[in-house]
Design a protein around this motif. Structure first.
Motif, PDB file in Angstrom:
ATOM      1  N   THR A  82       0.847  -1.189   0.000  1.00 54.00           N
ATOM      2  CA  THR A  82       0.000   0.000   0.000  1.00 54.00           C
ATOM      3  C   THR A  82       0.886   1.244   0.000  1.00 54.00           C
ATOM      4  O   THR A  82       2.101   1.152   0.237  1.00 54.00           O
ATOM      5  CB  THR A  82      -0.912   0.044   1.245  1.00 54.00           C
ATOM      6  OG1 THR A  82      -0.078   0.149   2.402  1.00 54.00           O
ATOM      7  CG2 THR A  82      -1.815  -1.186   1.330  1.00 54.00           C
ATOM      8  N   GLU A  83       0.280   2.370  -0.225  1.00 51.89           N
ATOM      9  CA  GLU A  83       1.051   3.623  -0.167  1.00 51.89           C
ATOM     10  C   GLU A  83       1.614   3.835   1.234  1.00 51.89           C
ATOM     11  O   GLU A  83       2.758   4.264   1.397  1.00 51.89           O
ATOM     12  CB  GLU A  83       0.185   4.814  -0.592  1.00 51.89           C
ATOM     13  CG  GLU A  83       0.962   6.113  -0.697  1.00 51.89           C
ATOM     14  CD  GLU A  83       2.172   6.055  -1.631  1.00 51.89           C
ATOM     15  OE1 GLU A  83       3.191   6.711  -1.308  1.00 51.89           O
ATOM     16  OE2 GLU A  83       2.140   5.344  -2.660  1.00 51.89           O
ATOM     17  N   ALA A  84       0.828   3.491   2.265  1.00 50.84           N
ATOM     18  CA  ALA A  84       1.320   3.609   3.641  1.00 50.84           C
ATOM     19  C   ALA A  84       2.514   2.679   3.882  1.00 50.84           C
ATOM     20  O   ALA A  84       3.473   3.051   4.558  1.00 50.84           O
ATOM     21  CB  ALA A  84       0.205   3.302   4.635  1.00 50.84           C
ATOM     22  N   GLY A  85       2.465   1.478   3.320  1.00 51.83           N
ATOM     23  CA  GLY A  85       3.578   0.543   3.445  1.00 51.83           C
ATOM     24  C   GLY A  85       4.823   1.047   2.738  1.00 51.83           C
ATOM     25  O   GLY A  85       5.937   0.947   3.265  1.00 51.83           O
ATOM     26  N   ARG A  86       4.625   1.603   1.555  1.00 49.92           N
ATOM     27  CA  ARG A  86       5.764   2.161   0.804  1.00 49.92           C
ATOM     28  C   ARG A  86       6.390   3.319   1.577  1.00 49.92           C
ATOM     29  O   ARG A  86       7.613   3.423   1.691  1.00 49.92           O
ATOM     30  CB  ARG A  86       5.319   2.608  -0.582  1.00 49.92           C
ATOM     31  CG  ARG A  86       6.467   3.036  -1.482  1.00 49.92           C
ATOM     32  CD  ARG A  86       6.016   3.383  -2.895  1.00 49.92           C
ATOM     33  NE  ARG A  86       5.289   2.315  -3.571  1.00 49.92           N
ATOM     34  CZ  ARG A  86       5.834   1.227  -4.103  1.00 49.92           C
ATOM     35  NH1 ARG A  86       7.131   1.039  -4.030  1.00 49.92           N
ATOM     36  NH2 ARG A  86       5.090   0.331  -4.709  1.00 49.92           N
ATOM     37  N   GLN A  87       5.559   4.180   2.137  1.00 46.68           N
ATOM     38  CA  GLN A  87       6.071   5.312   2.911  1.00 46.68           C
ATOM     39  C   GLN A  87       6.802   4.845   4.164  1.00 46.68           C
ATOM     40  O   GLN A  87       7.853   5.394   4.517  1.00 46.68           O
ATOM     41  CB  GLN A  87       4.932   6.267   3.271  1.00 46.68           C
ATOM     42  CG  GLN A  87       4.396   7.036   2.091  1.00 46.68           C
ATOM     43  CD  GLN A  87       3.192   7.902   2.446  1.00 46.68           C
ATOM     44  OE1 GLN A  87       2.779   7.991   3.600  1.00 46.68           O
ATOM     45  NE2 GLN A  87       2.610   8.536   1.430  1.00 46.68           N
ATOM     46  N   ALA A  88       6.269   3.838   4.839  1.00 45.77           N
ATOM     47  CA  ALA A  88       6.915   3.314   6.047  1.00 45.77           C
ATOM     48  C   ALA A  88       8.285   2.726   5.718  1.00 45.77           C
ATOM     49  O   ALA A  88       9.258   2.963   6.443  1.00 45.77           O
ATOM     50  CB  ALA A  88       6.029   2.263   6.715  1.00 45.77           C
ATOM     51  N   ALA A  89       8.360   1.963   4.632  1.00 43.52           N
ATOM     52  CA  ALA A  89       9.638   1.361   4.231  1.00 43.52           C
ATOM     53  C   ALA A  89      10.633   2.443   3.825  1.00 43.52           C
ATOM     54  O   ALA A  89      11.811   2.381   4.201  1.00 43.52           O
ATOM     55  CB  ALA A  89       9.420   0.376   3.087  1.00 43.52           C
ATOM     56  N   THR A  90      10.161   3.417   3.082  1.00 41.44           N
ATOM     57  CA  THR A  90      11.030   4.513   2.635  1.00 41.44           C
ATOM     58  C   THR A  90      11.555   5.316   3.824  1.00 41.44           C
ATOM     59  O   THR A  90      12.730   5.700   3.854  1.00 41.44           O
ATOM     60  CB  THR A  90      10.268   5.431   1.660  1.00 41.44           C
ATOM     61  OG1 THR A  90       9.862   4.655   0.526  1.00 41.44           O
ATOM     62  CG2 THR A  90      11.124   6.590   1.193  1.00 41.44           C
TER      63      THR A  90
END
Length: 159
Positions: free
Chosen positions: A103-111
């Protein structure tokens, strides 16, 4: 029953140090990632998905890559779904199959977690090695990984 071939003192020392090294590195890296709201296992799943152009993989592929049993990957992905980091998407060609999608939230968390995580990996591990040693570790790791028994459909296909 046959007598086991015991490890030599050198093999035992190498095995013990390798095992403890992995356990200690995982503990340190997990503690660091918790500051960003992710566990090491969360980060590994997010990194696995981030490596894909479409940000998704089959549930069994994630389990195979991480060496997790089916129930462990299923439960962990369910917890990550509840936190909005990933979502399960039905496979359009296989009614029993599921994709795990970033998800976008997952991508942001990983980034957000990646810079600190990479800095810790470097400080805890790579800063203590020469480039030749890094190459040897990569070669040995790949050789041992490729010799492990296939346990999933993905592994059987890859051989």
């Amino acid at each position: 029953m046959s007598t086991p071939t015991w490890l030599t003192p050198e093999e035992l020392a190498a095995w013990k140090h390798l095992s403890l090294l992995q356990l200690q590195l995982d503990a340190h890296l997990n503690r660091d990632l918790l500051n960003s709201g992710l566990s090491l296992q969360d980060y590994l799943v997010l990194a696995t998905l981030s490596d894909q152009a479409d940000g998704q993989r089959r549930l069994n592929e994630i389990g195979a890559e991480l060496g997790w049993e089916k129930s462990r990957v299923s439960h962990h992905i369910s917890r990550m779904c509840a936190r909005g980091l990933v979502e399960k998407v039905a496979c359009p060609t296989d009614q029993r199959g599921w994709f795990v999608s970033l998800t976008e939230a997952g991508r942001q968390a990983a980034t957000a977690a990646a810079p600190s995580h990479v800095a810790h990996v470097r400080a805890l591990f790579f800063d203590h090695l020469t480039s030749d040693e890094v190459n040897v570790i990569a070669e040995i790791s790949q050789r041992v990984l490729s010799s492990l028994p296939a346990t999933t459909a993905r592994d059987r296909v890859a051989k």
